[in-house]
Write a protein that holds these residues in place. Structure first.
Motif, PDB file in Angstrom:
ATOM      1  N   THR A 147      39.977  31.236  -2.747  1.00 34.94           N
ATOM      2  CA  THR A 147      39.014  31.722  -3.725  1.00 34.94           C
ATOM      3  C   THR A 147      37.764  30.857  -3.623  1.00 34.94           C
ATOM      4  OG1 THR A 147      39.903  30.306  -5.453  1.00 34.94           O
ATOM      5  CG2 THR A 147      40.752  32.546  -5.353  1.00 34.94           C
ATOM      6  N   GLY A 148      36.647  31.429  -3.958  1.00 32.83           N
ATOM      7  CA  GLY A 148      35.384  30.703  -3.879  1.00 32.83           C
ATOM      8  C   GLY A 148      34.831  30.739  -2.461  1.00 32.83           C
TER       9      GLY A 148
ATOM     10  N   VAL B 232      26.944  32.155  -4.010  1.00 35.77           N
ATOM     11  CA  VAL B 232      25.596  32.170  -3.455  1.00 35.77           C
ATOM     12  C   VAL B 232      24.778  33.104  -4.330  1.00 35.77           C
ATOM     13  CG1 VAL B 232      24.167  32.744  -1.466  1.00 35.77           C
ATOM     14  CG2 VAL B 232      26.418  31.747  -1.111  1.00 35.77           C
ATOM     15  N   ARG B 233      23.707  32.591  -4.931  1.00 40.00           N
ATOM     16  CA  ARG B 233      22.828  33.401  -5.775  1.00 40.00           C
ATOM     17  C   ARG B 233      21.669  33.902  -4.939  1.00 40.00           C
ATOM     18  NH1 ARG B 233      21.859  32.456 -11.413  1.00 40.00           N
ATOM     19  NH2 ARG B 233      24.033  33.095 -11.419  1.00 40.00           N
ATOM     20  N   VAL B 234      21.420  35.201  -4.993  1.00 43.99           N
ATOM     21  CA  VAL B 234      20.323  35.819  -4.259  1.00 43.99           C
ATOM     22  C   VAL B 234      19.352  36.410  -5.281  1.00 43.99           C
ATOM     23  CG1 VAL B 234      19.676  37.557  -2.551  1.00 43.99           C
ATOM     24  CG2 VAL B 234      21.843  36.357  -2.324  1.00 43.99           C
ATOM     25  N   THR B 235      18.071  36.033  -5.156  1.00 45.12           N
ATOM     26  CA  THR B 235      17.041  36.488  -6.079  1.00 45.12           C
ATOM     27  C   THR B 235      15.921  37.137  -5.284  1.00 45.12           C
ATOM     28  OG1 THR B 235      17.552  34.552  -7.433  1.00 45.12           O
ATOM     29  CG2 THR B 235      15.542  35.738  -7.974  1.00 45.12           C
ATOM     30  N   GLY B 236      15.414  38.242  -5.779  1.00 44.38           N
ATOM     31  CA  GLY B 236      14.322  38.936  -5.101  1.00 44.38           C
ATOM     32  C   GLY B 236      13.419  39.632  -6.091  1.00 44.38           C
ATOM     33  N   ALA B 237      12.271  40.104  -5.616  1.00 45.15           N
ATOM     34  CA  ALA B 237      11.296  40.744  -6.489  1.00 45.15           C
ATOM     35  C   ALA B 237      11.705  42.175  -6.841  1.00 45.15           C
ATOM     36  CB  ALA B 237       9.921  40.741  -5.833  1.00 45.15           C
TER      37      ALA B 237
ATOM     38  N   ILE C 267      22.763  28.163  -2.835  1.00 47.09           N
ATOM     39  CA  ILE C 267      24.182  27.886  -3.044  1.00 47.09           C
ATOM     40  C   ILE C 267      24.352  27.287  -4.429  1.00 47.09           C
ATOM     41  CG2 ILE C 267      26.175  26.593  -2.220  1.00 47.09           C
ATOM     42  CD1 ILE C 267      24.825  26.601   0.561  1.00 47.09           C
ATOM     43  N   GLN C 268      25.229  27.888  -5.222  1.00 43.09           N
ATOM     44  CA  GLN C 268      25.495  27.379  -6.569  1.00 43.09           C
ATOM     45  C   GLN C 268      27.000  27.246  -6.747  1.00 43.09           C
ATOM     46  OE1 GLN C 268      23.428  29.735  -9.480  1.00 43.09           O
ATOM     47  NE2 GLN C 268      21.499  28.823  -8.844  1.00 43.09           N
TER      48      GLN C 268
ATOM     49  N   LEU D 165      30.697  28.664   4.868  1.00 42.19           N
ATOM     50  CA  LEU D 165      30.409  30.093   4.796  1.00 42.19           C
ATOM     51  C   LEU D 165      29.154  30.345   3.976  1.00 42.19           C
ATOM     52  CD1 LEU D 165      31.249  32.993   5.473  1.00 42.19           C
ATOM     53  CD2 LEU D 165      32.628  32.970   3.388  1.00 42.19           C
ATOM     54  N   ALA D 166      28.977  29.582   2.891  1.00 45.50           N
ATOM     55  CA  ALA D 166      27.780  29.740   2.060  1.00 45.50           C
ATOM     56  C   ALA D 166      26.526  29.413   2.865  1.00 45.50           C
ATOM     57  CB  ALA D 166      27.875  28.845   0.830  1.00 45.50           C
ATOM     58  N   LYS D 167      26.582  28.355   3.662  1.00 44.54           N
ATOM     59  CA  LYS D 167      25.437  28.000   4.508  1.00 44.54           C
ATOM     60  C   LYS D 167      25.164  29.093   5.535  1.00 44.54           C
ATOM     61  CE  LYS D 167      25.849  22.995   4.084  1.00 44.54           C
ATOM     62  NZ  LYS D 167      26.198  21.738   4.763  1.00 44.54           N
ATOM     63  N   LYS D 168      26.230  29.664   6.080  1.00 45.79           N
ATOM     64  CA  LYS D 168      26.082  30.747   7.054  1.00 45.79           C
ATOM     65  C   LYS D 168      25.424  31.966   6.414  1.00 45.79           C
ATOM     66  CE  LYS D 168      28.978  33.598  10.086  1.00 45.79           C
ATOM     67  NZ  LYS D 168      30.362  33.880  10.483  1.00 45.79           N
TER      68      LYS D 168
END
Length: 161
Positions: free
Chosen positions: A98-99, A128-133, A123-124, A104-107
């Motif tokens: 899990t997690g 992995v948090r993804v933010t966009g407009a 990476i949190q 993998l997060a860096k990849k």
């Protein structure tokens, strides 16, 4: 700004129900009559017990079928080595991953940055948090990650506008 999280989780209650159902199947099968074949669970660690290697493989196959029916991805299982216990009996420890691991997060972050989609990935912890407009950019990012990362079960949660 819209965002979402890339995580890898397995519902503990679903896992417990799957283990209980697999134990019920094992106890009801004719070829397991009189044997001490079972699955024990401690959090995200499963221990399979059987009389010999063949029966251990059969118990694992039953577990895989039950997990598949409950829509738990079997690629999150990490098999340990088979250990001999008293007499001919054997056991095997299986870890449920899990997690999102750091590598993998860096990849994933590198994949997103190399794709030139105008989103930010960070990476949190084990996500992995993804933010966009724009929402469309985030959906493109989800499609890219789904297509590229196939060897590890990922879920996309907390989609916020």
């Amino acid at each position: 700004m819209p965002s979402f999280d890339i995580v890898s989780e397995v519902d503990k209650q679903d896992l417990r129900n799957a283990v209980d159902q697999a134990n019920k199947v094992v106890s009801g099968r004719f070829d397991f009559k009189g044997s001490d074949s079972r699955i024990e669970q401690a959090e995200y660690a499963l221990t399979l017990f059987a009389d010999d290697d063949f029966k251990l493989d059969q118990v694992f196959d039953i577990l895989n079928q039950v997990l598949g029916k409950r829509s738990i991805d079997v690629s999150c299982l990490d098999k340990g080595k088979i250990e001999k216990i008293s007499g001919n009996k054997v056991k095997q420890t299986i870890t449920v991953k899990t997690g999102v691991e750091t590598e993998l997060a860096k990849k994933i972050v590198k994949l997103i940055k190399d794709s030139k989609i105008k989103v930010q990935a960070s990476i949190q912890g084990e996500a992995v948090r993804v933010t966009g407009a724009k929402r469309d950019l985030l959906q493109d990012t989800i499609a890219l990650v789904k297509k590229s990362i196939t060897d590890f079960p990922l879920q996309y949660q907390n989609f916020r506008d």
